[in-house]
Design a protein around this motif. Structure first.
Motif, PDB file in Angstrom:
ATOM      1  N   VAL A  95     -44.016  27.469 -17.100  1.00  0.00           N
ATOM      2  CA  VAL A  95     -42.601  27.754 -17.382  1.00  0.00           C
ATOM      3  C   VAL A  95     -42.385  27.876 -18.892  1.00  0.00           C
ATOM      4  O   VAL A  95     -41.741  28.824 -19.370  1.00  0.00           O
ATOM      5  N   LEU A  96     -42.935  26.926 -19.654  1.00  0.00           N
ATOM      6  CA  LEU A  96     -42.760  26.964 -21.108  1.00  0.00           C
ATOM      7  C   LEU A  96     -43.436  28.188 -21.730  1.00  0.00           C
ATOM      8  O   LEU A  96     -42.899  28.791 -22.663  1.00  0.00           O
ATOM      9  N   TRP A  97     -44.609  28.549 -21.218  1.00  0.00           N
ATOM     10  CA  TRP A  97     -45.312  29.742 -21.713  1.00  0.00           C
ATOM     11  C   TRP A  97     -44.437  30.980 -21.524  1.00  0.00           C
ATOM     12  O   TRP A  97     -44.303  31.809 -22.419  1.00  0.00           O
ATOM     13  N   ASN A  98     -43.823  31.092 -20.361  1.00  0.00           N
ATOM     14  CA  ASN A  98     -43.001  32.271 -20.081  1.00  0.00           C
ATOM     15  C   ASN A  98     -41.676  32.235 -20.830  1.00  0.00           C
ATOM     16  O   ASN A  98     -41.189  33.284 -21.261  1.00  0.00           O
ATOM     17  N   LEU A  99     -41.098  31.062 -21.022  1.00  0.00           N
ATOM     18  CA  LEU A  99     -39.890  30.965 -21.855  1.00  0.00           C
ATOM     19  C   LEU A  99     -40.211  31.357 -23.299  1.00  0.00           C
ATOM     20  O   LEU A  99     -39.429  32.069 -23.936  1.00  0.00           O
ATOM     21  N   ALA A 100     -41.359  30.907 -23.790  1.00  0.00           N
ATOM     22  CA  ALA A 100     -41.768  31.276 -25.147  1.00  0.00           C
ATOM     23  C   ALA A 100     -42.036  32.778 -25.240  1.00  0.00           C
ATOM     24  O   ALA A 100     -41.741  33.403 -26.274  1.00  0.00           O
ATOM     25  N   THR A 101     -42.560  33.362 -24.178  1.00  0.00           N
ATOM     26  CA  THR A 101     -42.783  34.807 -24.158  1.00  0.00           C
ATOM     27  C   THR A 101     -41.455  35.546 -24.265  1.00  0.00           C
ATOM     28  O   THR A 101     -41.316  36.490 -25.054  1.00  0.00           O
ATOM     29  N   VAL A 102     -40.461  35.108 -23.503  1.00  0.00           N
ATOM     30  CA  VAL A 102     -39.139  35.732 -23.559  1.00  0.00           C
ATOM     31  C   VAL A 102     -38.535  35.559 -24.948  1.00  0.00           C
ATOM     32  O   VAL A 102     -37.981  36.509 -25.522  1.00  0.00           O
ATOM     33  N   MET A 103     -38.677  34.354 -25.505  1.00  0.00           N
ATOM     34  CA  MET A 103     -38.159  34.126 -26.862  1.00  0.00           C
ATOM     35  C   MET A 103     -38.858  35.042 -27.864  1.00  0.00           C
ATOM     36  O   MET A 103     -38.217  35.570 -28.782  1.00  0.00           O
ATOM     37  N   GLY A 104     -40.147  35.226 -27.688  1.00  0.00           N
ATOM     38  CA  GLY A 104     -40.881  36.120 -28.575  1.00  0.00           C
ATOM     39  C   GLY A 104     -40.389  37.552 -28.483  1.00  0.00           C
ATOM     40  O   GLY A 104     -40.281  38.256 -29.491  1.00  0.00           O
ATOM     41  N   ILE A 105     -40.075  37.969 -27.264  1.00  0.00           N
ATOM     42  CA  ILE A 105     -39.549  39.328 -27.063  1.00  0.00           C
ATOM     43  C   ILE A 105     -38.191  39.465 -27.735  1.00  0.00           C
ATOM     44  O   ILE A 105     -37.907  40.460 -28.403  1.00  0.00           O
ATOM     45  N   VAL A 106     -37.351  38.448 -27.587  1.00  0.00           N
ATOM     46  CA  VAL A 106     -35.972  38.517 -28.089  1.00  0.00           C
ATOM     47  C   VAL A 106     -35.896  38.352 -29.609  1.00  0.00           C
ATOM     48  O   VAL A 106     -35.231  39.132 -30.289  1.00  0.00           O
ATOM     49  N   VAL A 107     -36.570  37.341 -30.143  1.00  0.00           N
ATOM     50  CA  VAL A 107     -36.420  37.047 -31.573  1.00  0.00           C
ATOM     51  C   VAL A 107     -37.714  37.213 -32.367  1.00  0.00           C
ATOM     52  O   VAL A 107     -37.721  36.975 -33.570  1.00  0.00           O
ATOM     53  N   GLY A 108     -38.774  37.625 -31.721  1.00  0.00           N
ATOM     54  CA  GLY A 108     -40.056  37.745 -32.408  1.00  0.00           C
ATOM     55  C   GLY A 108     -40.043  38.693 -33.590  1.00  0.00           C
ATOM     56  O   GLY A 108     -40.680  38.432 -34.615  1.00  0.00           O
TER      57      GLY A 108
END
Length: 180
Positions: A95-108
């Motif tokens: 779950v955390l890996w995928n949340l971090a992936t989404v965060m990376g997409i949004v604010v990366g």
């Protein structure tokens, strides 16, 4: 991809190979070789998981990563018997890996070059931590040292994907001979 392929090292290798226009068979072979270590990890966890029905073992296998393996192995070495420990850690990691992936997409994009923050070292630091926690005998130090030397030399030679595959395959082979 993070939702379907929960294997960070192979994901990074796949992205790097695609960015270099590598042929599809090379990409597939690299990902398979990188993930072969999961067979060894699954074999090691088999005694704890054998009482589960096949569907639950396959479910557990999907969440098997280096980190979840290290935590589960430590738990079982300390006498723990609960599979809830493994499932809780492994699913939380997913779950955390995928949340971090989404965060990376949004604010990366706002971060710029992640190397200026040392983020590119995060995976290496994770693997170093896993290895250090797994050291139990003097032979383990030798195994870790030799694998690190080989991986480091290959990485310096700009063969980072091969370094991961080679060190991951070499360590168990060294372990077999060192413990004999």
């Amino acid at each position: 991809m993070s939702l379907l392929v929960f294997a960070g090292a192979s994901q990074f290798a796949m992205v790097q190979l695609f960015s270099q226009s590598a042929p599809i068979p090379i990409v597939i072979a690299s990902v398979l070789f990188i993930n072969l270590r999961h067979l060894l990890m699954a074999t090691s966890l088999r005694p704890q998981l054998r009482r589960l029905p096949l569907a639950r073992r396959l479910f557990a296998a999907f969440f098997l990563t280096d980190e979840s393996f290290a935590m589960a192995t430590g738990h079982f070495r300390r006498g723990g018997r609960s599979l809830a420990y493994y499932f809780t850690f492994a699913i939380a990691l997913y779950v955390l890996w995928n949340l971090a992936t989404v965060m990376g997409i949004v604010v990366g994009g706002a971060i710029g070059d992640p190397r200026r923050f040392g983020v590119d070292f995060a995976i290496s630091a994770t693997f170093i931590g896993i290895v250090v926690l797994a050291i139990r005998r003097p032979a383990d130090i030798l195994i870790a040292f030799i694998a690190a030397l080989v991986a480091g030399a290959l990485a310096l030679a700009r063969a980072s994907t091969i370094a991961v595959i080679t060190a991951g395959a070499l360590a168990p082979v060294i372990a077999v001979f060192a413990r004999r």
